[in-house]
Design a protein around this motif. Structure first.
Motif, PDB file in Angstrom:
ATOM      1  N   THR A 177      49.026   7.282  68.822  1.00 22.60           N
ATOM      2  CA  THR A 177      49.260   8.401  67.895  1.00 22.60           C
ATOM      3  C   THR A 177      50.349   9.321  68.433  1.00 22.60           C
ATOM      4  N   THR A 178      50.650   9.193  69.729  1.00 17.96           N
ATOM      5  CA  THR A 178      51.620  10.079  70.366  1.00 17.96           C
ATOM      6  C   THR A 178      52.300   9.367  71.525  1.00 17.96           C
ATOM      7  N   GLY A 179      53.494   9.825  71.886  1.00 16.06           N
ATOM      8  CA  GLY A 179      54.168   9.267  73.056  1.00 16.06           C
ATOM      9  C   GLY A 179      53.833  10.057  74.306  1.00 16.06           C
ATOM     10  N   ASP A 180      52.992  11.052  74.148  1.00 15.93           N
ATOM     11  CA  ASP A 180      52.674  11.946  75.262  1.00 15.93           C
ATOM     12  C   ASP A 180      51.417  11.445  75.989  1.00 15.93           C
ATOM     13  N   VAL A 181      51.548  10.340  76.683  1.00 18.08           N
ATOM     14  CA  VAL A 181      50.402   9.741  77.388  1.00 18.08           C
ATOM     15  C   VAL A 181      50.834   9.301  78.788  1.00 18.08           C
ATOM     16  N   GLU A 182      49.865   8.918  79.584  1.00 20.00           N
ATOM     17  CA  GLU A 182      50.121   8.354  80.914  1.00 20.00           C
ATOM     18  C   GLU A 182      49.264   7.105  81.066  1.00 20.00           C
ATOM     19  N   THR A 183      49.710   6.218  81.914  1.00 17.82           N
ATOM     20  CA  THR A 183      48.884   5.069  82.275  1.00 17.82           C
ATOM     21  C   THR A 183      47.558   5.591  82.840  1.00 17.82           C
ATOM     22  N   GLY A 184      46.463   4.997  82.394  1.00 14.20           N
ATOM     23  CA  GLY A 184      45.144   5.429  82.867  1.00 14.20           C
ATOM     24  C   GLY A 184      44.444   6.381  81.916  1.00 14.20           C
ATOM     25  N   ASP A 185      45.178   6.954  80.953  1.00 13.55           N
ATOM     26  CA  ASP A 185      44.546   7.861  79.984  1.00 13.55           C
ATOM     27  C   ASP A 185      43.472   7.136  79.180  1.00 13.55           C
ATOM     28  N   GLU A 186      42.459   7.888  78.762  1.00 17.35           N
ATOM     29  CA  GLU A 186      41.418   7.324  77.907  1.00 17.35           C
ATOM     30  C   GLU A 186      41.807   7.559  76.444  1.00 17.35           C
ATOM     31  N   VAL A 187      41.644   6.522  75.624  1.00 17.39           N
ATOM     32  CA  VAL A 187      42.006   6.629  74.201  1.00 17.39           C
ATOM     33  C   VAL A 187      40.877   6.073  73.340  1.00 17.39           C
TER      34      VAL A 187
END
Lengths: 385, 119, 386, 135
Positions: free
Chosen positions: B78-88
């Protein structure tokens, strides 16, 4: 069984070939290859055409038959080989099988693709048509697989972004000396690292261009090769393998099972190991792929290919020159032609016809990758006389 | 709408399902991944998108944990504002890309599905 | 060198397969074939997919890789074989080469095509994309080649229009006993001769339908075959040849050089002659093609195939050379990439005695698969072994 | 606009031309068939036509006798046999009212079928050309 030899090779100018279409490109490489080998079209028994998508790009199918007619090679048997981006490598395997099985004593392989009349979006979509519906509906493209894998590789192995850029710099440098390459200009690392983002963290210069072009090889039994040439190459190892269709189902995103398996098969058949290879053409459709193939083929440990690149190991004057042709990166990537053109480069290196690109090599390898490692062919050739 | 993964008789799970699973195992049941959360394995923002696809297109490979068995999926973010390891978590979208704009026959596959949203 | 055996075969229902797409059809035939042969997916070393146009029809390419994944055969080597309508026969040749060269000890061949979601006009256009730009520009289609050739044949050899109709009648009759055929109903000669004109003088019933479907064969060296089965078939002759791309450039419009050359090659390799063939599957995409292949393969003199059909020589139960016992493309349907493989399936089943109500007495069978309008042709000869 | 056939160095002629002619001969010149008449070898009326093609579509294979051109072309005349003087073509007919053996002449048409309606890339080939009209 006798060995299978390569006695001739050709490639057309790669690039944007305005006003020339798939049939024109195939015929051009085919005629040049016949001339290079000194073989009459009448003597061709099997004619294979490596091509992924002439119908999708141009609405022209049946191109092998068109080529047989245009070269006046009838009634030679002909067939189209499609293995997406690795159609050329698959063509080498098919041509090898045709000779090794005794079905043909003179097989010509011509690979080609006409792509540049489509927009980048359309061309990307044609290539992405190989993805599973579950991938396609998200707009997944091959470049986006490269972005996903590059991020994972850099984060996991703590590799600097620059190391990927250095693959592009090296291959562009090699391409300067290839008269058929689409780009014959050097690029510096800064240009690569500041080029527009295409699939984060990868940028424009991490990707090969969209290209028209064709390339050809002539194969026959070694006993017959001697009638045509004093110097020729012999295919001593060849194998192909597949990995999952759905890319995210692979256990380790940095390991391409198809590269590993096809490499093993080719090494086993030839009796060689990675250390015996003097020159290699790897499928650098994206810079990250050169790392994955180096590791999958045993030229570097997992997570360490970037170090060998940083050390200059793969430069033309390095220990293992990789992509002396300029690679897909600077030579261009007309899908069906690329695997054949890899073979052309290794052949020319082995018979001493590589001109300013010449390195000292007795044994060469090429690795042609279809999809995002979905299908892979590895071929090992050696010089013979 | 569900996000159906398939479990095979050897216990392995894949998304999407296949007629045969890893090692030739037979499918035994489906699991709705939309009820689970996942972790980002890697992600990219693609700016050269094909006809009918939003531009830029944020994509991720994510990993679900289904009772100890891990299963990966690919999908839009939904967004490009993420990091590897984030929970979705998966959120339903009517149309992930314009069905008629690309090369794929519109009738041959589904066009709705799930995007991944950071939790 | 060892002979190449066929130890398993399958075909899906041919016809209008609503809601099933190319990867579904290929996977169904692939899995069925492995089951038929009793071979594990993990034992498959090479997997060839005969398919002309999954990209043009459906926008789905890379179907060979999808199939390997879908039937659990990773990391088997895979490749798509395209020779337009003769892709299936070309697949048999590729599979044979893979075994004969020693590259593979177990090769699965799956042919398939998904077509019926397109209109007849669109489908005709996709198939006509094989033509040279000069032909394409004139709106030439494969059915129109058939019309041009049929008129020439009938006028030149003074053959009755009815003789072509009798090919359709015979093949429909055979198709009644094929549970996988698209049409399983007899048609009478009157119906054929009064059906709507498609390409004058040919009418609707002179043409095969548009079809979805898939078929598969499993190949291995004869020594390996014996580990799996007592009854199998052996490919003793196979060859392929091309003719001009531009159809009107051929010296004689009624002679398909690709048929003649590939037939000669297959006969020579097998050591058999036309008189040794007990059953044949010919590529009856159009009724006129059955005549041209009978003549090109030496089953009749030039201009006389129609007489053999009129004499009943090609009938299943009473003829000397039963032709298209499967129902042929005419009643079975013609999913492009599947057709050549399905011809092989029929000959295999006839040779191993699994043809059920269609069974004829046969030790040697032949199939001829034609791409374009004779542009590319493969002839395969198989013999029973036990 | 011309209707270009190609003559090869062994005297043979084909329409359309190819990079290599029969027996691998190299192309030496072109011949404009639109200046000749031809005879209908066979013909059909196709009623199931693809997108962008007129319906019905009358088609014929015709044979041109260009022996006159062979006489004029002294350079390659020596190798040109009787076979080399005839060349076949396929094309649309202006009418379905023909018989095998009829004499026809090429008449120019701007657009033989609608570019863009079918599968073929519009830019990849020409769309004008000649229909054959009975004399």
């Amino acid at each position: 069984m006798g060995r299978v030899a390569i006695i001739g090779a050709s490639m057309t100018q790669f690039g944007q070939r305005e006003g020339e279409w798939i049939q024109d490109l195939l015929a051009e490489a085919g005629i040049e290859c016949l001339e290079d080998a000194g073989v009459d079209a009448d003597d061709v028994e099997h004619l294979y055409v490596s091509n992924m998508a002439s119908g999708e790009f141009e609405g022209q199918t049946g191109v092998p038959n068109a080529l047989a007619h245009d070269l006046d090679a009838m009634p030679a048997y002909t067939q189209r080989i499609d293995q997406t981006s690795s159609s050329g490598g698959a063509g080498i395997y098919a041509a090898w099988q045709s000779v090794a099985s005794g079905a043909s004593d003179m097989t010509m392989l011509v690979g080609g693709e006409k792509m540049t009349h489509k927009t980048t979006g359309e061309a990307t979509d044609v290539i992405a048509s190989l993805t599973h519906p579950a991938e396609y509906k998200h707009g997944v493209t091959l470049p986006s697989f490269a972005g996903l894998t590059a991020r994972h590789y850099l984060e996991r192995f703590d590799a600097p972004r620059e190391s990927l850029g250095k693959v592009a710099v090296k291959n562009h440098k090699n391409g300067v000396d290839n008269p058929h390459a689409q780009f014959q200009t050097e690029v510096d690392l800064e240009t690569v690292l500041e080029s527009p983002i295409v699939a984060d963290p990868l940028r424009l210069y991490d990707f090969c261009p969209i290209t028209d072009g064709s390339a050809a090889l002539m194969l026959c039994p070694e006993s017959i090769a001697k009638e045509y040439a004093d110097e020729y190459a012999v295919i001593t190892g060849i194998d192909g393998a597949t990995d999952t269709h759905v890319v995210h189902e692979r256990e380790d995103p940095t390991v391409m099972g198809g590269v590993v398996e096809s490499g093993k098969g080719a090494y086993e058949m030839s009796g060689y190991g990675p250390d015996d290879i003097d020159v290699a053409e790897l499928h650098d459709m994206f810079t990250i792929l050169e790392f994955l193939q180096m590791e999958g083929l045993g030229f570097a440990e997992q997570g360490e290919a970037w170090k060998r690149v940083e050390e200059g190991h793969t430069e033309r004057d390095g220990e293992l020159p990789i992509n002396t042709s300029g690679g897909l990166k600077s030579k261009g990537h007309p899908l069906g032609a690329s695997g054949v053109a890899q073979g052309v480069e290794i052949y020319e290196q082995l018979v001493g016809e590589a001109g300013p690109r010449q390195v000292d090599a007795d044994v060469g390898l090429c690795c042609n990758v279809g999809g995002f490692g979905n299908c892979v062919i590895t071929t090992i050739m050696e010089a013979a006389q | 709408m569900t996000m159906e993964a398939t479990r095979y008789d050897d216990g392995s799970i894949t998304y999407p399902g296949h007629p045969r699973g890893p090692g030739g195992s037979e499918p035994v049941e489906t699991i709705d991944l939309s009820e689970y959360t996942a972790e980002i394995v890697t992600w990219t923002t693609s700016t050269a998108t094909p006809p009918g696809v939003r531009e830029p297109n944020h994509l991720a490979i994510v990993e679900f944990d289904v009772e100890g068995e891990s299963v990966r999926a690919i999908g839009q973010l939904t967004t490009g504002d993420v990091e590897t390891g984030d929970e979705v978590r998966p959120v339903y979208v009517d149309e992930l890309r314009d069905p008629g704009a690309g090369i794929r026959e519109p009738e041959s596959q589904a066009w709705d599905g799930y995007r991944f949203e950071p939790v």
